[in-house]
Design an enzyme around this catalytic site. Structure first.
Site, mmCIF file in Angstrom:
data_model
loop_
_atom_site.group_PDB
_atom_site.id
_atom_site.type_symbol
_atom_site.label_atom_id
_atom_site.label_comp_id
_atom_site.label_asym_id
_atom_site.label_seq_id
_atom_site.Cartn_x
_atom_site.Cartn_y
_atom_site.Cartn_z
ATOM 1 N N ARG A 1 0.825 -1.206 0.000
ATOM 2 C CA ARG A 1 0.000 0.000 0.000
ATOM 3 C C ARG A 1 0.865 1.265 0.000
ATOM 4 O O ARG A 1 0.541 2.261 -0.656
ATOM 5 C CB ARG A 1 -0.913 -0.030 1.222
ATOM 6 C CG ARG A 1 -1.792 1.192 1.383
ATOM 7 C CD ARG A 1 -2.809 0.934 2.492
ATOM 8 N NE ARG A 1 -3.576 2.144 2.789
ATOM 9 C CZ ARG A 1 -3.302 2.977 3.771
ATOM 10 N NH1 ARG A 1 -2.270 2.748 4.573
ATOM 11 N NH2 ARG A 1 -4.059 4.039 3.986
ATOM 12 N N HIS B 1 0.636 4.394 -2.537
ATOM 13 C CA HIS B 1 0.439 5.770 -2.107
ATOM 14 C C HIS B 1 1.566 6.674 -2.579
ATOM 15 O O HIS B 1 1.359 7.885 -2.731
ATOM 16 C CB HIS B 1 0.312 5.833 -0.584
ATOM 17 C CG HIS B 1 -1.059 5.531 -0.085
ATOM 18 N ND1 HIS B 1 -1.692 6.283 0.882
ATOM 19 C CD2 HIS B 1 -1.936 4.563 -0.449
ATOM 20 C CE1 HIS B 1 -2.899 5.783 1.111
ATOM 21 N NE2 HIS B 1 -3.061 4.739 0.315
ATOM 22 N N ASP B 2 2.739 6.121 -2.806
ATOM 23 C CA ASP B 2 3.816 6.908 -3.374
ATOM 24 C C ASP B 2 3.567 7.173 -4.855
ATOM 25 O O ASP B 2 3.620 8.318 -5.313
ATOM 26 C CB ASP B 2 5.155 6.178 -3.187
ATOM 27 C CG ASP B 2 6.327 6.963 -3.750
ATOM 28 O OD1 ASP B 2 6.378 8.188 -3.534
ATOM 29 O OD2 ASP B 2 7.187 6.356 -4.410
ATOM 30 N N GLY C 1 4.109 10.468 -9.008
ATOM 31 C CA GLY C 1 4.922 9.376 -9.519
ATOM 32 C C GLY C 1 5.671 8.607 -8.446
ATOM 33 O O GLY C 1 5.691 8.970 -7.271
ATOM 34 N N SER D 1 8.410 10.328 -2.694
ATOM 35 C CA SER D 1 8.015 11.600 -2.082
ATOM 36 C C SER D 1 7.224 11.381 -0.803
ATOM 37 O O SER D 1 7.252 12.226 0.103
ATOM 38 C CB SER D 1 7.205 12.442 -3.068
ATOM 39 O OG SER D 1 6.030 11.767 -3.489
ATOM 40 N N GLU E 1 3.685 14.668 2.548
ATOM 41 C CA GLU E 1 2.483 13.953 2.120
ATOM 42 C C GLU E 1 1.924 13.086 3.251
ATOM 43 O O GLU E 1 0.759 12.684 3.215
ATOM 44 C CB GLU E 1 2.804 13.080 0.912
ATOM 45 C CG GLU E 1 3.154 13.867 -0.336
ATOM 46 C CD GLU E 1 3.717 13.009 -1.454
ATOM 47 O OE1 GLU E 1 3.551 11.770 -1.397
ATOM 48 O OE2 GLU E 1 4.326 13.573 -2.388
ATOM 49 N N ASN F 1 -3.269 9.695 4.276
ATOM 50 C CA ASN F 1 -2.071 9.098 4.863
ATOM 51 C C ASN F 1 -1.974 9.264 6.372
ATOM 52 O O ASN F 1 -1.408 8.406 7.069
ATOM 53 C CB ASN F 1 -0.820 9.719 4.233
ATOM 54 C CG ASN F 1 -0.653 9.365 2.776
ATOM 55 O OD1 ASN F 1 -1.036 8.285 2.338
ATOM 56 N ND2 ASN F 1 -0.080 10.281 2.007
ATOM 57 N N PRO G 1 -7.465 7.336 -3.625
ATOM 58 C CA PRO G 1 -8.880 6.971 -3.469
ATOM 59 C C PRO G 1 -9.222 6.691 -2.012
ATOM 60 O O PRO G 1 -8.385 6.214 -1.240
ATOM 61 C CB PRO G 1 -9.018 5.715 -4.323
ATOM 62 C CG PRO G 1 -7.638 5.139 -4.368
ATOM 63 C CD PRO G 1 -6.695 6.302 -4.325
ATOM 64 N N HIS H 1 -5.975 -6.003 -1.322
ATOM 65 C CA HIS H 1 -6.689 -6.092 -0.047
ATOM 66 C C HIS H 1 -6.919 -7.534 0.387
ATOM 67 O O HIS H 1 -7.669 -7.778 1.327
ATOM 68 C CB HIS H 1 -8.024 -5.350 -0.136
ATOM 69 C CG HIS H 1 -7.894 -3.876 0.064
ATOM 70 N ND1 HIS H 1 -8.965 -3.020 0.074
ATOM 71 C CD2 HIS H 1 -6.794 -3.094 0.269
ATOM 72 C CE1 HIS H 1 -8.553 -1.784 0.262
ATOM 73 N NE2 HIS H 1 -7.234 -1.804 0.386
ATOM 74 N N ASP I 1 -9.384 -9.379 4.574
ATOM 75 C CA ASP I 1 -9.878 -10.654 4.046
ATOM 76 C C ASP I 1 -10.194 -11.549 5.235
ATOM 77 O O ASP I 1 -9.293 -12.029 5.918
ATOM 78 C CB ASP I 1 -8.801 -11.297 3.163
ATOM 79 C CG ASP I 1 -9.180 -12.685 2.660
ATOM 80 O OD1 ASP I 1 -10.218 -13.232 3.092
ATOM 81 O OD2 ASP I 1 -8.431 -13.228 1.826
ATOM 82 N N THR J 1 -8.602 -15.689 4.651
ATOM 83 C CA THR J 1 -7.154 -15.969 4.700
ATOM 84 C C THR J 1 -6.426 -14.626 4.820
ATOM 85 O O THR J 1 -5.828 -14.145 3.858
ATOM 86 C CB THR J 1 -6.692 -16.717 3.438
ATOM 87 O OG1 THR J 1 -7.124 -15.994 2.271
ATOM 88 C CG2 THR J 1 -7.262 -18.127 3.395
ATOM 89 N N ASP K 1 -3.968 -14.272 -1.953
ATOM 90 C CA ASP K 1 -4.673 -15.210 -2.819
ATOM 91 C C ASP K 1 -5.885 -14.522 -3.441
ATOM 92 O O ASP K 1 -6.059 -13.312 -3.306
ATOM 93 C CB ASP K 1 -5.085 -16.467 -2.042
ATOM 94 C CG ASP K 1 -5.906 -16.157 -0.796
ATOM 95 O OD1 ASP K 1 -6.584 -15.102 -0.765
ATOM 96 O OD2 ASP K 1 -5.888 -16.969 0.151
#
Length: 350
Positions: free
Chosen positions: A65, A69-70, A75, A79, A91, A97, A166, A196, A248, A251, A256
């Site tokens: 993640r 987020h970077d 890009g 950062s 950031e 964040n 998002p 996720h 999840d 598992t 998976d």
């Protein structure tokens, strides 16, 4: 013809791609970039992450993640790792964040080990990209050759972080728009959401689904009723909101395709998860079904999307710099002591 888009092999064969309005060539990045200058890089990163994940398996999802987020903010340039200084607004304090991202200390630990072996050679941006791939591998997920050769930014963009990342409350329209802004396809959206399959989420980011979804005074009707009761026990109405639960429920620490099987039965934790399957008439439904039924297909598309994401807005050649410490630009040690965020649960959807 593959209706789900590019496989990993097909994607890697593309030479020129346009992402987020910034043209670049895959030839600028190369998995063998450090072969002659830091040949043991992979083993160094893997060693640190193996040790960390034994005591904190949740960290593997957090590092995937962190790379996301970077990359989605100016890009893949590390950062997100920069602390506040007199000239930089980090950031890390942006709403998606703050009190959310994890793994900053782990990246610093890796950087220290890499600097000891290969001084002034490996960028923090490449360490983030490698950490994401190795995290997937350690969680029994797919592996891939990570294109390397990124350089680190000299700036951060707090406002762009607030704009580009998002939220877990996004509906499908907003999710698609968010990914389209990066020139990502619907298949990329569904594949990257599969990250996720590991990790945890804080109650505060989905508690409205349990009690007062969209100000209706009722739970989200797309939630599985048994799953709803389980989540209500973990996240009481009016509670602190900081309790954690598995992204999840089947598992939680294995990478998976169960994430997609969960969506099929109403067990997506965030609204942004369940939207992929429960939005009537959406083209995402068939992709979710395909990934649920064919884990190999999911892995191939996840790899392709991760490689694609890892190329967003990269700095190469003489652009940027190779930071000696990841949380400050070179020559500005004043930022090293500043911590602007607590590392906690999940805030952004990805």
């Amino acid at each position: 013809m593959n209706p789900l888009g590019l496989s990993a092999t097909a994607f890697c064969c593309m030479v020129f791609v346009l992402i987020g309005g910034v043209p670049f060539s895959n030839a600028q990045l190369d998995p063998s970039f450090y072969n002659s200058t830091c040949s043991n890089l992979d083993s160094i990163v893997r060693g640190v992450l193996t040790n960390v994940s034994q005591s904190d398996p949740r960290m593997l999802g957090s590092l995937i993640r962190l790379h996301f987020h970077d990359c989605f903010v100016q890009g893949c340039d590390a950062s997100i790792l920069l602390n506040d200084t007199a000239t930089i607004v980090s950031e890390q304090s942006a709403p998606p964040n703050n009190n959310s991202i994890r793994g900053l200390d782990v990246i610093n630990q890796i950087k220290t080990a890499v600097e000891n072996a290969c001084p002034n050679t490996v960028s923090c941006a490449d360490i983030l990209a490698l950490s994401a791939e190795i995290s997937s591998d350690l969680a029994n997920g797919p592996t891939w050759q990570v294109p390397l050769g990124r350089r680190d930014s000299l700036t951060a963009n707090n406002s762009l972080a607030a704009q580009n990342l998002p939220a877990p409350t996004f509906n499908l329209t907003r999710l698609k728009s968010n990914f389209d802004n990066q020139n990502f396809s619907t298949t990329d959206l569904v594949a990257l959401s599969g990250g996720h399959t590991i990790g945890r989420g804080q109650c505060r980011f989905f508690v409205d689904r349990l009690y007062n979804f969209s100000n209706t005074g009722n739970p989200d009707s797309t939630l599985n009723t048994t799953y709803l009761q389980t989540l209500q026990a973990i996240c009481p109405n009016g509670g602190p909101g900081t309790n954690l639960t598995d992204l999840d429920p089947t598992t939680p620490d294995t990478f998976d395709s169960n994430y997609y099987s969960n969506l099929q039965v109403g067990k997506g934790l965030f609204q942004s998860d369940q939207e992929l399957f429960s939005t009537n008439g959406s083209d995402t439904i068939s992709i979710v079904n395909s990934f649920a039924n064919n884990q190999t297909l999911f892995f191939e598309n996840f790899v392709a999307s991760m490689i694609k994401m890892g190329n967003i807005g990269v700095l190469t050649g003489s652009q940027g710099e190779i930071r000696t410490q990841c949380n400050a630009v070179n020559g500005n040690s004043s930022g090293l002591a500043t911590v602007v965020t607590k590392e906690d649960g999940m805030a952004s959807s990805f």
